[in-house]
Design an enzyme around this catalytic site. Sequence first.
Site, short mmCIF file in Angstrom:
data_model
loop_
_atom_site.label_atom_id
_atom_site.label_comp_id
_atom_site.label_asym_id
_atom_site.label_seq_id
_atom_site.Cartn_x
_atom_site.Cartn_y
_atom_site.Cartn_z
N CYS A 2 0.82 -1.22 0.00
CA CYS A 2 0.00 0.00 0.00
C CYS A 2 0.85 1.26 0.00
O CYS A 2 1.97 1.27 0.48
CB CYS A 2 -0.85 0.04 1.25
SG CYS A 2 -2.08 -1.23 1.29
N ARG A 27 5.65 -0.18 -6.03
CA ARG A 27 5.55 -1.05 -4.85
C ARG A 27 4.54 -2.18 -5.06
O ARG A 27 4.52 -3.14 -4.30
CB ARG A 27 5.11 -0.22 -3.64
CG ARG A 27 6.11 0.84 -3.25
CD ARG A 27 5.49 1.82 -2.29
NE ARG A 27 5.18 1.22 -1.00
CZ ARG A 27 6.00 1.22 0.03
NH1 ARG A 27 7.15 1.82 -0.06
NH2 ARG A 27 5.66 0.65 1.16
N TRP A 75 -2.86 -2.76 -1.51
CA TRP A 75 -2.43 -4.12 -1.78
C TRP A 75 -3.11 -4.96 -0.70
O TRP A 75 -2.73 -4.93 0.46
CB TRP A 75 -0.91 -4.20 -1.71
CG TRP A 75 -0.36 -5.53 -2.08
CD1 TRP A 75 -0.11 -5.99 -3.34
CD2 TRP A 75 0.03 -6.59 -1.20
NE1 TRP A 75 0.40 -7.27 -3.29
CE2 TRP A 75 0.49 -7.66 -1.99
CE3 TRP A 75 0.01 -6.75 0.18
CZ2 TRP A 75 0.94 -8.86 -1.45
CZ3 TRP A 75 0.46 -7.94 0.73
CH2 TRP A 75 0.92 -8.97 -0.10
N ASN A 100 -2.23 2.09 5.82
CA ASN A 100 -1.27 1.04 5.45
C ASN A 100 -1.05 0.18 6.68
O ASN A 100 -0.81 0.72 7.76
CB ASN A 100 0.09 1.64 5.06
CG ASN A 100 0.07 2.27 3.70
OD1 ASN A 100 -0.96 2.26 3.03
ND2 ASN A 100 1.21 2.81 3.30
N GLY A 101 -1.09 -1.13 6.51
CA GLY A 101 -0.81 -2.01 7.64
C GLY A 101 -1.95 -2.96 7.91
O GLY A 101 -2.80 -3.21 7.05
N GLU A 483 28.07 -16.31 -2.65
CA GLU A 483 27.63 -15.03 -3.21
C GLU A 483 28.80 -14.06 -3.32
O GLU A 483 28.93 -13.33 -4.31
CB GLU A 483 26.50 -14.46 -2.33
CG GLU A 483 25.99 -13.07 -2.72
CD GLU A 483 25.44 -12.97 -4.13
OE1 GLU A 483 25.23 -14.01 -4.79
OE2 GLU A 483 25.25 -11.83 -4.59
N LYS A 487 30.09 -12.39 -6.81
CA LYS A 487 30.27 -10.94 -7.04
C LYS A 487 31.64 -10.65 -7.63
O LYS A 487 31.78 -9.88 -8.56
CB LYS A 487 30.14 -10.15 -5.74
CG LYS A 487 28.79 -9.85 -5.14
CD LYS A 487 27.81 -9.20 -6.04
CE LYS A 487 27.06 -10.28 -6.75
NZ LYS A 487 25.79 -10.42 -7.02
N GLU A 490 31.80 -11.85 -11.24
CA GLU A 490 30.95 -11.07 -12.15
C GLU A 490 31.59 -9.75 -12.56
O GLU A 490 31.54 -9.39 -13.74
CB GLU A 490 29.61 -10.74 -11.48
CG GLU A 490 28.63 -11.89 -11.41
CD GLU A 490 27.34 -11.51 -10.69
OE1 GLU A 490 26.27 -11.82 -11.21
OE2 GLU A 490 27.41 -10.90 -9.60
N HIS A 506 39.35 -31.87 1.21
CA HIS A 506 38.93 -32.89 0.23
C HIS A 506 39.25 -32.47 -1.20
O HIS A 506 38.69 -33.05 -2.13
CB HIS A 506 37.44 -33.19 0.40
CG HIS A 506 37.10 -33.74 1.75
ND1 HIS A 506 37.47 -35.00 2.15
CD2 HIS A 506 36.48 -33.18 2.81
CE1 HIS A 506 37.06 -35.20 3.40
NE2 HIS A 506 36.46 -34.10 3.82
N LYS A 605 21.03 -7.95 -17.02
CA LYS A 605 20.38 -7.78 -15.72
C LYS A 605 19.25 -8.78 -15.50
O LYS A 605 19.19 -9.46 -14.50
CB LYS A 605 19.85 -6.35 -15.61
CG LYS A 605 19.19 -6.03 -14.27
CD LYS A 605 20.20 -6.02 -13.16
CE LYS A 605 19.58 -5.94 -11.79
NZ LYS A 605 20.51 -6.39 -10.75
#
Length: 610
Positions: A2, A27, A75, A100-101, A483, A487, A490, A506, A605
């Site tokens: 919202c 949003r 929403w 909102n909420g 990750e 990065k 990339e 190992h 992207k």
Amino acid sequence: MCGIVGAVSERDVQGILLEGLHRLEYRGYDSAGMAVMGSDGQVNRVREVGKVAALADAVATTPSRGIVGIAHTRWATHGEPSQANAHPHMSGQRLAVVHNGIIENYIELRDSLRADGFEFTSQTDTEVVAHLIEQQFRLTADLYKAVQAATSKLRGAYALAVLHADEPDHVVVCREGSPLVIGVGIGENFIASDQLALLPVTDRFMFLEEGDMADVRRDSVKIRDRDNAPVERPISRFEHSMDSADKGEYRHFMLKEIYEQARVIKATTEGRITKTRVLEQALGTDAGKLLENVRHVQIIACGTSYHAGMVARYWIEELAGVPCSVEVASEFRYRKHVIQADTLFLCISQSGETADTLAALRQAKKAGFRAAMAICNVPSSSLVRESDLVIMTQAGPEIGVASTKAFTTQLTALLLFTIALAKHNGLSDAKEAELVEALHALPSQVAAALDLDDAIEELSAAFVDKHHSLFLGRGSLFPVALEGALKLKEISYIHAEAYPAGELKHGPLALVDSDMPVVTVAPNNDMLEKLKSNLQEVRARGGELFIFADGESRMTSEEGIHVMQIPAVHPITAPIVYTVPLQLLAYHVAVLKGTDVDQPRNLAKSVTVE
Ligand code: HGA
């Protein structure tokens, strides 16, 4: 999610409200509405299901000039998306509210309001607020006092904006668990759930704090805190750098997006948690029903999102005790799988258009999963449209090809989901409160991790002439190492591999020598002593170690060992905080190498092809 916009001016506010709603469209929402105080002394309300454009058309056909108004994009959490459930909600013809909420005790309040003669025309929790304020207004004949008395009866999370035809020259607003900002103008003032909504009309903002209530007039804004004491909230100027389409003071979008993380993580929890609890319905109207009998979770994703899924597996099995499998979409879609009963199919994708993930989802929908859930950053995406349950991340547009803020907000959303699922599987109130406290602490901990920026920049020089590197982690920090390695690959094109530290002996230990920097994330958790032994194995072979650890890990820099300290964090949220220094490391190495940081070679992207 919202959005709220409001204005108190001496000019017609309809255009300001519509433009504000447009700016909040990113949003995600299902309906929109506005109410303005007409010069005829009437509150004129327009509501439409669907896009803000539909509301704009409706406003154009029945224009109602007004100098005070409130508007909303909804929403749905309580009641389907429909015109009757869209905000603003009214009590009689004179009071209008946007919210909102979630009001958790709305059923008992509704019953008592009905007994007092109030009639309900929607299925929402919000309509209760409208009638409750009107009930109090009849007693106090003062809108501010009425809102104060009504909100003292509410449980849950809310940001509210209220107007009343009997007091046509102001709007009363308050916040508890959902954000609200006041835009300061010249001879006019505004309100919004996000300052981005008000940028066409002002760049000066006052951020309400939890429990604040404000009386917003054309020429004044009076704020009181939770204890009803008058307070001043500082006015800050909007920093251009926060605009998603602009790099602002930053050299690259990636760096700007790394720095946005404290703010967008907070935005991802806002309205979804109270001080001590996760509000399950904020995850979707049917969240309770869908999560109730989940016996297994199958996570599907690609790239960075896959790493988020891998972290979530540790959380889901530890906190909810529900078995969880994680697989990359491009593999999952081309193999035969055995589907366990009552499996929730969970897709993670920043864009919601990742071709492999979507293909896997479409197969899954035919294959008999219990339900399909999405964690996504783009509300209008195919993934969101085709899933039964959605948690939107609030990262805002991510421009840098290498994902940063999308990853940490995905993790935040996954932790919210895990807690909601765990509550159906015996998570105690005390443990939930502990985890929610850790979520509340995240933005400041991420900000503290960002303080390492200069030190990491210095350290990045050690990587520039290297061709290979190794990233190590254990437990839920292993996917963080994956990750971090991704990065670096990339954007700096340095070969980086990540291993669970226990696997070193190992195989990969054979690679370790003084030309192979080894990066490790080592918070003080129950795997720390084991990890320290693994690091000794590296050091014994001449490998140079770069360790991110907290003070309690009791590690210090010495010859060949560089330790960077991060403030102590809760073990569950550690993967989110420890991601940040690895992003900064990749960034600075890439800058030193002179690569195209925001658009690295060969990558796109949003991977909308197979
Ligand atoms: N509970 C209200 C508002 C929902 C909301 O804030 N969504 O983000 C409703 O269902 O209308």
